[in-house]
Design a protein around this motif. Structure first.
Motif, PDB file in Angstrom:
ATOM      1  N   ILE A  60       0.846  -1.207   0.000  1.00 55.37           N
ATOM      2  CA  ILE A  60       0.000   0.000   0.000  1.00 55.37           C
ATOM      3  C   ILE A  60       0.875   1.248   0.000  1.00 55.37           C
ATOM      4  O   ILE A  60       1.827   1.343   0.790  1.00 55.37           O
ATOM      5  CB  ILE A  60      -0.906   0.054   1.257  1.00 55.37           C
ATOM      6  CG1 ILE A  60      -1.743  -1.231   1.388  1.00 55.37           C
ATOM      7  CG2 ILE A  60      -1.845   1.262   1.201  1.00 55.37           C
ATOM      8  CD1 ILE A  60      -2.547  -1.297   2.676  1.00 55.37           C
ATOM      9  N   TYR A  61       0.512   2.191  -0.849  1.00 55.56           N
ATOM     10  CA  TYR A  61       1.158   3.498  -0.874  1.00 55.56           C
ATOM     11  C   TYR A  61       0.170   4.512  -0.303  1.00 55.56           C
ATOM     12  O   TYR A  61      -0.906   4.702  -0.871  1.00 55.56           O
ATOM     13  CB  TYR A  61       1.562   3.872  -2.305  1.00 55.56           C
ATOM     14  CG  TYR A  61       2.592   2.912  -2.848  1.00 55.56           C
ATOM     15  CD1 TYR A  61       3.950   3.200  -2.761  1.00 55.56           C
ATOM     16  CD2 TYR A  61       2.193   1.693  -3.412  1.00 55.56           C
ATOM     17  CE1 TYR A  61       4.899   2.296  -3.229  1.00 55.56           C
ATOM     18  CE2 TYR A  61       3.140   0.784  -3.873  1.00 55.56           C
ATOM     19  CZ  TYR A  61       4.493   1.084  -3.769  1.00 55.56           C
ATOM     20  OH  TYR A  61       5.429   0.190  -4.213  1.00 55.56           O
ATOM     21  N   VAL A  62       0.521   5.111   0.833  1.00 57.92           N
ATOM     22  CA  VAL A  62      -0.403   6.015   1.516  1.00 57.92           C
ATOM     23  C   VAL A  62      -0.021   7.468   1.199  1.00 57.92           C
ATOM     24  O   VAL A  62       1.015   7.975   1.648  1.00 57.92           O
ATOM     25  CB  VAL A  62      -0.377   5.784   3.047  1.00 57.92           C
ATOM     26  CG1 VAL A  62      -1.360   6.733   3.740  1.00 57.92           C
ATOM     27  CG2 VAL A  62      -0.694   4.335   3.386  1.00 57.92           C
ATOM     28  N   LEU A  63      -0.896   8.121   0.434  1.00 62.40           N
ATOM     29  CA  LEU A  63      -0.674   9.517   0.039  1.00 62.40           C
ATOM     30  C   LEU A  63      -1.194  10.453   1.123  1.00 62.40           C
ATOM     31  O   LEU A  63      -2.324  10.948   1.044  1.00 62.40           O
ATOM     32  CB  LEU A  63      -1.456   9.798  -1.244  1.00 62.40           C
ATOM     33  CG  LEU A  63      -0.829   9.445  -2.582  1.00 62.40           C
ATOM     34  CD1 LEU A  63      -1.877   9.559  -3.687  1.00 62.40           C
ATOM     35  CD2 LEU A  63       0.339  10.381  -2.874  1.00 62.40           C
ATOM     36  N   ALA A  64      -0.352  10.718   2.148  1.00 67.41           N
ATOM     37  CA  ALA A  64      -0.777  11.628   3.216  1.00 67.41           C
ATOM     38  C   ALA A  64      -0.305  13.037   2.880  1.00 67.41           C
ATOM     39  O   ALA A  64       0.438  13.668   3.622  1.00 67.41           O
ATOM     40  CB  ALA A  64      -0.220  11.152   4.548  1.00 67.41           C
ATOM     41  N   VAL A  65      -0.745  13.498   1.713  1.00 64.94           N
ATOM     42  CA  VAL A  65      -0.338  14.827   1.229  1.00 64.94           C
ATOM     43  C   VAL A  65      -1.562  15.745   1.220  1.00 64.94           C
ATOM     44  O   VAL A  65      -2.678  15.305   1.457  1.00 64.94           O
ATOM     45  CB  VAL A  65       0.268  14.728  -0.197  1.00 64.94           C
ATOM     46  CG1 VAL A  65       1.529  13.880  -0.184  1.00 64.94           C
ATOM     47  CG2 VAL A  65      -0.752  14.168  -1.195  1.00 64.94           C
ATOM     48  N   SER A  66      -1.354  17.024   0.942  1.00 66.44           N
ATOM     49  CA  SER A  66      -2.489  17.951   0.919  1.00 66.44           C
ATOM     50  C   SER A  66      -3.422  17.592  -0.241  1.00 66.44           C
ATOM     51  O   SER A  66      -3.000  16.994  -1.231  1.00 66.44           O
ATOM     52  CB  SER A  66      -1.986  19.386   0.763  1.00 66.44           C
ATOM     53  OG  SER A  66      -1.434  19.549  -0.520  1.00 66.44           O
ATOM     54  N   ASP A  67      -4.689  17.980  -0.092  1.00 63.62           N
ATOM     55  CA  ASP A  67      -5.700  17.637  -1.100  1.00 63.62           C
ATOM     56  C   ASP A  67      -5.251  18.011  -2.510  1.00 63.62           C
ATOM     57  O   ASP A  67      -5.439  17.245  -3.460  1.00 63.62           O
ATOM     58  CB  ASP A  67      -7.017  18.371  -0.796  1.00 63.62           C
ATOM     59  CG  ASP A  67      -7.694  17.817   0.458  1.00 63.62           C
ATOM     60  OD1 ASP A  67      -7.059  16.993   1.152  1.00 63.62           O
ATOM     61  OD2 ASP A  67      -8.838  18.206   0.738  1.00 63.62           O
ATOM     62  N   ASP A  68      -4.658  19.189  -2.616  1.00 60.88           N
ATOM     63  CA  ASP A  68      -4.240  19.694  -3.932  1.00 60.88           C
ATOM     64  C   ASP A  68      -3.176  18.815  -4.574  1.00 60.88           C
ATOM     65  O   ASP A  68      -3.052  18.791  -5.805  1.00 60.88           O
ATOM     66  CB  ASP A  68      -3.630  21.108  -3.788  1.00 60.88           C
ATOM     67  CG  ASP A  68      -4.634  22.081  -3.232  1.00 60.88           C
ATOM     68  OD1 ASP A  68      -5.842  21.795  -3.326  1.00 60.88           O
ATOM     69  OD2 ASP A  68      -4.212  23.118  -2.692  1.00 60.88           O
TER      70      ASP A  68
END
Lengths: 254, 254
Positions: A60-68
């Motif tokens: 799993i790659y978890v994209l904990a980045v800002s919505d943009d």
């Protein structure tokens, strides 16, 4: 063993790192962020990358980045057909780039920089394109929390707008209370037990049945006195708007 | 031993009865209310009166009646120069009739009919015309609570208007969150931990420093999406009013 990669370096990324780090069945393979930042003091430097092309294989790659940034970061992944999830309350699953399998792993809580979080009671809302991926996400979520919900993007957007009311706007009302007290040199701490009880009540009973105060009582004298005390027009405006809304909601029942 | 008479039969009167009842150094001499109602299952019937002329001698007469009734009930007391206190957050001490010595005994909490209250942590705000009466009130208050504050009528009115923001209006925002979830069949319980954490945060840190969300981030896309989800004009109006207020408060700092 679930092998995870975390992308991002904000509060959510850091809190997820700490939560995953303490789980035996989760291995954090790598962390990606543009500034090569460490998410945790125990993190090994060789696991931090700032070049996305160096991403290793994981479950799993978890994209904990800002919505943009979700759309953009997911578009520059150097591979395809892997499970890529974002952690956003307000973004639909569909904004993740099409070349990978999409999912959502949304812990519904307000994260502060320095406050330790007990994940056990934090609701985690998961979503995936297929049942197999959903089960992987459920396994990952269940290892952290006792409250795992399968929630569609539409339902998540409903939760998110509700969260703005019960968290962001509520906190703003707390800050008005604090400002009023500070302005008049009355200790705001006197209101702390009331704040705690207000939240407890909303959890134990339907908040619509817990409404009290001058607005619902149509106590015109108190309302007028309060508006005289408030000299700040923003505070007066909010007082009037919410008082009218409460009176209109309960008007028929009085 | 402090000998107390309670006047009134509402939530505050009942909760105070229970709290006083369990104290060794407090004796509840009598309770007065127009309907001869019992405030507690263990209350002896002969201590309940509905004719105010039958009031016995006591150290403190606690007027736990509605704000509107304080003036009137205190004016028909059949004696003078006794200590008479009201329990209201919004009424000045001065509205108690002049023939008796005035005071205030204001427990700052939201009382529900059926919810048991732990008085130990409830702030009690006291006020009296002279030091001797203030000490009697402090003794009474300290026997129930660890948090006793000497608060003037002016300060109390500040606390009361702040309480409307942090309790009444906040509860209304919780009810909007609940309404939105119910309308879309999303379980509101998913938001319970967030509600709890929002309150905890406001207690542990200055709420002005805890503000998060699309308004403070000036996240126009999310704000627009939220306003589209809300079809109820009252909810839209409140969302817009509070978003603008947050943006104007933090505008300069961004």
């Amino acid at each position: 063993m679930i092998r995870v990669v975390i992308l991002g370096a904000g509060n959510v990324a850091k809190h997820l790192y700490s939560a995953f780090f303490h789980q035996k069945h989760i291995e954090i393979i790598q962390c990606y962020n543009r500034k090569n930042l460490q998410l945790h003091p125990d993190q090994k430097k060789e696991t931090i990358i700032k070049d996305i092309r160096l991403l290793k294989d994981a479950d799993i790659y978890v994209l904990a980045v800002s919505d943009d940034a979700i759309e953009k970061v997911s578009s520059i992944f150097p591979f395809k057909n892997k499970l890529v999830v974002h952690t956003s309350g307000s973004s639909p699953m569909g904004i993740i780039n099409n070349k990978n399998k999409k999912g959502v792993f949304y812990p519904l809580q307000t994260f502060s920089k320095d406050k330790i979080v007990n994940f056990t009671t934090i609701p985690i809302c998961i979503e995936a394109e297929n049942q197999i991926d959903l089960e992987i996400l459920r396994k990952l979520a269940s290892s952290l929390s006792n409250k795992v919900y399968t929630i569609s993007s539409e339902q998540r957007s409903i939760l998110h707008v509700s969260a703005v009311f019960v968290n962001n706007f509520t906190n703003y009302l707390f800050s008005i209370g604090s400002d009023i007290c500070n302005e008049h040199r009355v200790p705001f701490e006197i209101l702390h037990p009331l704040i705690q009880e207000t939240a407890q009540k909303a959890i134990k009973m339907d908040p619509s049945n817990a409404q009290t105060g001058p607005a619902i009582r149509k106590d015109v004298n108190t309302i007028e006195r309060h508006l005289e005390i408030l000299t700040n027009t923003t505070q007066q405006n909010i007082y009037t708007t919410l008082t009218k809304a409460i009176q209109s909601k309960y008007g028929k029942e009085l």
